[in-house]
Scaffold this active site. Sequence first.
Site, PDB file in Angstrom:
ATOM      1  N   GLN A 259       0.828  -1.198   0.000  1.00 23.41           N
ATOM      2  CA  GLN A 259       0.000   0.000   0.000  1.00 23.41           C
ATOM      3  C   GLN A 259       0.865   1.253   0.000  1.00 23.41           C
ATOM      4  OE1 GLN A 259      -3.238   0.312  -0.445  1.00 23.41           O
ATOM      5  NE2 GLN A 259      -2.871   2.517  -0.474  1.00 23.41           N
ATOM      6  N   HIS A 262       2.345   3.090  -3.174  1.00 24.21           N
ATOM      7  CA  HIS A 262       1.531   3.856  -4.130  1.00 24.21           C
ATOM      8  C   HIS A 262       1.961   5.306  -4.223  1.00 24.21           C
ATOM      9  CE1 HIS A 262      -1.430   1.271  -5.924  1.00 24.21           C
ATOM     10  NE2 HIS A 262      -1.696   0.702  -4.768  1.00 24.21           N
ATOM     11  N   GLU A 326     -10.408   2.627   2.483  1.00 23.83           N
ATOM     12  CA  GLU A 326     -10.589   2.188   1.096  1.00 23.83           C
ATOM     13  C   GLU A 326     -10.409   0.657   1.020  1.00 23.83           C
ATOM     14  OE1 GLU A 326      -7.384   3.340  -1.392  1.00 23.83           O
ATOM     15  OE2 GLU A 326      -8.439   2.926  -3.267  1.00 23.83           O
ATOM     16  N   HIS A 327      -9.290   0.175   1.552  1.00 20.47           N
ATOM     17  CA  HIS A 327      -9.003  -1.268   1.596  1.00 20.47           C
ATOM     18  C   HIS A 327      -8.951  -1.710   3.047  1.00 20.47           C
ATOM     19  CE1 HIS A 327      -6.751   0.209  -2.059  1.00 20.47           C
ATOM     20  NE2 HIS A 327      -7.465  -0.752  -2.622  1.00 20.47           N
ATOM     21  N   ASP A 360      -6.381  -5.741  -6.250  1.00 18.66           N
ATOM     22  CA  ASP A 360      -5.924  -4.692  -7.175  1.00 18.66           C
ATOM     23  C   ASP A 360      -5.919  -5.202  -8.607  1.00 18.66           C
ATOM     24  OD1 ASP A 360      -5.537  -2.828  -5.224  1.00 18.66           O
ATOM     25  OD2 ASP A 360      -3.382  -3.162  -5.028  1.00 18.66           O
ATOM     26  N   HIS A 419     -52.016  20.069 -10.429  1.00 19.74           N
ATOM     27  CA  HIS A 419     -51.710  18.658 -10.166  1.00 19.74           C
ATOM     28  C   HIS A 419     -52.991  17.907  -9.817  1.00 19.74           C
ATOM     29  CE1 HIS A 419     -47.529  19.899 -10.067  1.00 19.74           C
ATOM     30  NE2 HIS A 419     -47.123  18.672  -9.806  1.00 19.74           N
TER      31      HIS A 419
END
Lengths: 433, 433
Positions: A259, A262, A326-327, A360, A419
Amino acid sequence: MKLQLDIIENPSRESWKDLLKRPSMNSEYLDQAIHDIFFSVKRNGDQALLDFTKSFDGTEISSLRVDKETINNSENYISQHLQDAIRIAAYNIRKFHASQANPIIKQETSPGVICWQKAVPIQRVGLYIPGGSAPLFSTVLMLAIPAQIAGCKEIIICTPPGKDGEVNPAILFAAKTAGVNEVYTIGGGQAIAAMAFGTETIKPVNKIFGPGNQFVTAAKQAVQKIGIAIDMPAGPSELMVMADETANAEFIASDMLSQAEHGPDSQVILLSKDKALAKEVIKAIKKQIQGLPRENIIMQSLESCKVIIMNSDEQLLQLANEYAPEHLIIAMENKDEIAESITNAGSVFLGNYTPESAGDYATGTNHTLPTNGAAKAYSGVNLDSFMKKITFQEASNEGIRKIGHAIELMAEAEQLEAHKKAVSLRLKNSQNV
Amino acid sequence: MKLQLDIIENPSRESWKDLLKRPSMNSEYLDQAIHDIFFSVKRNGDQALLDFTKSFDGTEISSLRVDKETINNSENYISQHLQDAIRIAAYNIRKFHASQANPIIKQETSPGVICWQKAVPIQRVGLYIPGGSAPLFSTVLMLAIPAQIAGCKEIIICTPPGKDGEVNPAILFAAKTAGVNEVYTIGGGQAIAAMAFGTETIKPVNKIFGPGNQFVTAAKQAVQKIGIAIDMPAGPSELMVMADETANAEFIASDMLSQAEHGPDSQVILLSKDKALAKEVIKAIKKQIQGLPRENIIMQSLESCKVIIMNSDEQLLQLANEYAPEHLIIAMENKDEIAESITNAGSVFLGNYTPESAGDYATGTNHTLPTNGAAKAYSGVNLDSFMKKITFQEASNEGIRKIGHAIELMAEAEQLEAHKKAVSLRLKNSQNV
């Protein structure tokens, strides 16, 4: 640079907010730059795209659209092994996303009143794929395959050229594998502008997907104002690991490092009840980091790394759901039970043999996921991201008689007389049928 | 004021863009106002809300939160008939939205690799309900009922006070019917700011829903930048009618008028192959408009009304899908066939006995729909709007052996060495198990 990883034990509830803070992002200063790019692309179309490419990417491109032959020949530049790997990943991604389709269910809400909703593909979608030194061809698969399963008629890819002015062949091969043949050599905020406003060569799209740098992110944010949909807000990637004594410290260390590589702003957090495990993981990180090509990036990223010890599963869960990673890797004996209680996360990886990098690339789940806490309200990209739902309703004569009076009363109370009349006319008429 | 409605016959493809143009919206000038409101609310919290209410709504409120007793007693101010009507609408809305839930499907993408996605409710959602002279209590039902079915733990309503400083009892009764008891007397951009940033009294939410004036719309647009999700971009309401000789001109006229009464910027378009019908509809509009309480608004709205004649169903469909109407009535003999080919619309009303106002209140479909062409990429509010999907994956020992090598190759090609190592470590280990 020396790696310093401290263990934080039982942080108080009040300290969580600071503890779980994301690396801050400031996009204010980008607004003017994006405004200028949009202005130029709207005004000068293709020429603006070529000019921006020259100044931002430092290369001249002869043609914006990659020709069919180049896409077709891309496999000549990809090893047979990598081709096979891409096909395996594509197969799994296709299988999982195809399973997300739902049947149309017609519901009679009241006698004679039938309602249903139908998912319809978005006509034209634009996929942004970052290029440069490490081309993210896996993202092509993650976006183009569900778009195709959804039935989007027109799928286009925009991706910046390398220094040679060309699109990386791995990106083209992934595009070909996914069945996309409309690829444009254009990146950055100017690519987003082109997909939103259109130019002579690039027709505007209805929705824009994909990750990118700060310009891309700010430009995607900005086009929402003119009604172009985007996949989700973007931020730095992040991983949280929940582990107990049944976890493998070496594995966890490798996941945290994967991770961290990145980018310097990636965030990694380890949660455990087991301090001994935490110590082992830190030791393993220090050992494994050595010799990794992105050691520098990893060292910067790990500065924001947190290793947190809590007393109970309940507390671990609260912290995880508060962070909304996120993960999320759950390497715990009671992983299934823990997973049941996860309410905020992008994608969850269960057990010792499901590293984040599996998701991934090749388990079949999507890797375009909500970051920065957006998992509290946003889904990752899935089949639905490429469709919109239209509702339908049909009332018979009997149907309008059943609900008509209620509608008249409500319309009257909302002071919408016309209406009410639209119903009254039908009620009057329906009694004569 | 004299009503002028011309019939446009077979407009050329090139003219469609102008013909289908929406009334323009300019929100640029609002940005500074919204910025100031956000700044004050962040800085002064509740006090800022009270101050803005005094200056914008022209009333002083003693307490931001409506107390339980007031909500409970709301039914004393609502006629029994209207209560029953609201309950009928609520029942249908509940029934239709409950039918939108989908089962979890576990998919084995590769032997030993299981993936699934799970819809999880968004924890805390904020519903904005416009107030003032005509309180939109129906919108309370449309937003709060699906939020409840989704399982959102905390549902709050923000709605501006009337001149008397109180929330309209119909809104409170609808809230009670839907099971919401956290209601705040606050409107405008300041309500959106409070829900996004939080104040002493109002805890921030994860997603904001609901229609509103230009300040509300601009504020919702703006909070997306800080990661707060919103339901969809908002614009003026609109109706397209596709009709043939089997349609009832009086009914269609009443539907067009009911749409037009929403506001001067509402848009109404009639599409038909049958010029005689079009003439009848125009005649009926001129007759029915007389005496309607909102005649003035309707006259302004009808200035942008279009009556368009085309030669074939195919052309009608192309035009309709190009426009992507929020509401679409199909009053044609072959309505089912036509409906099959609709690709862009918010909600579709089939046949002669399904007026748009039926969907506005009581068929069970949602009336919070994409406007301004957003139906090309956005769904109306539905059960999914209150949930997000988390993906899960679990690879067994066998699973990682099946896909591990492909992951290694792809990670290597993307120059993410640590990603590769996380798999290599497992592969090595898995052979020993």
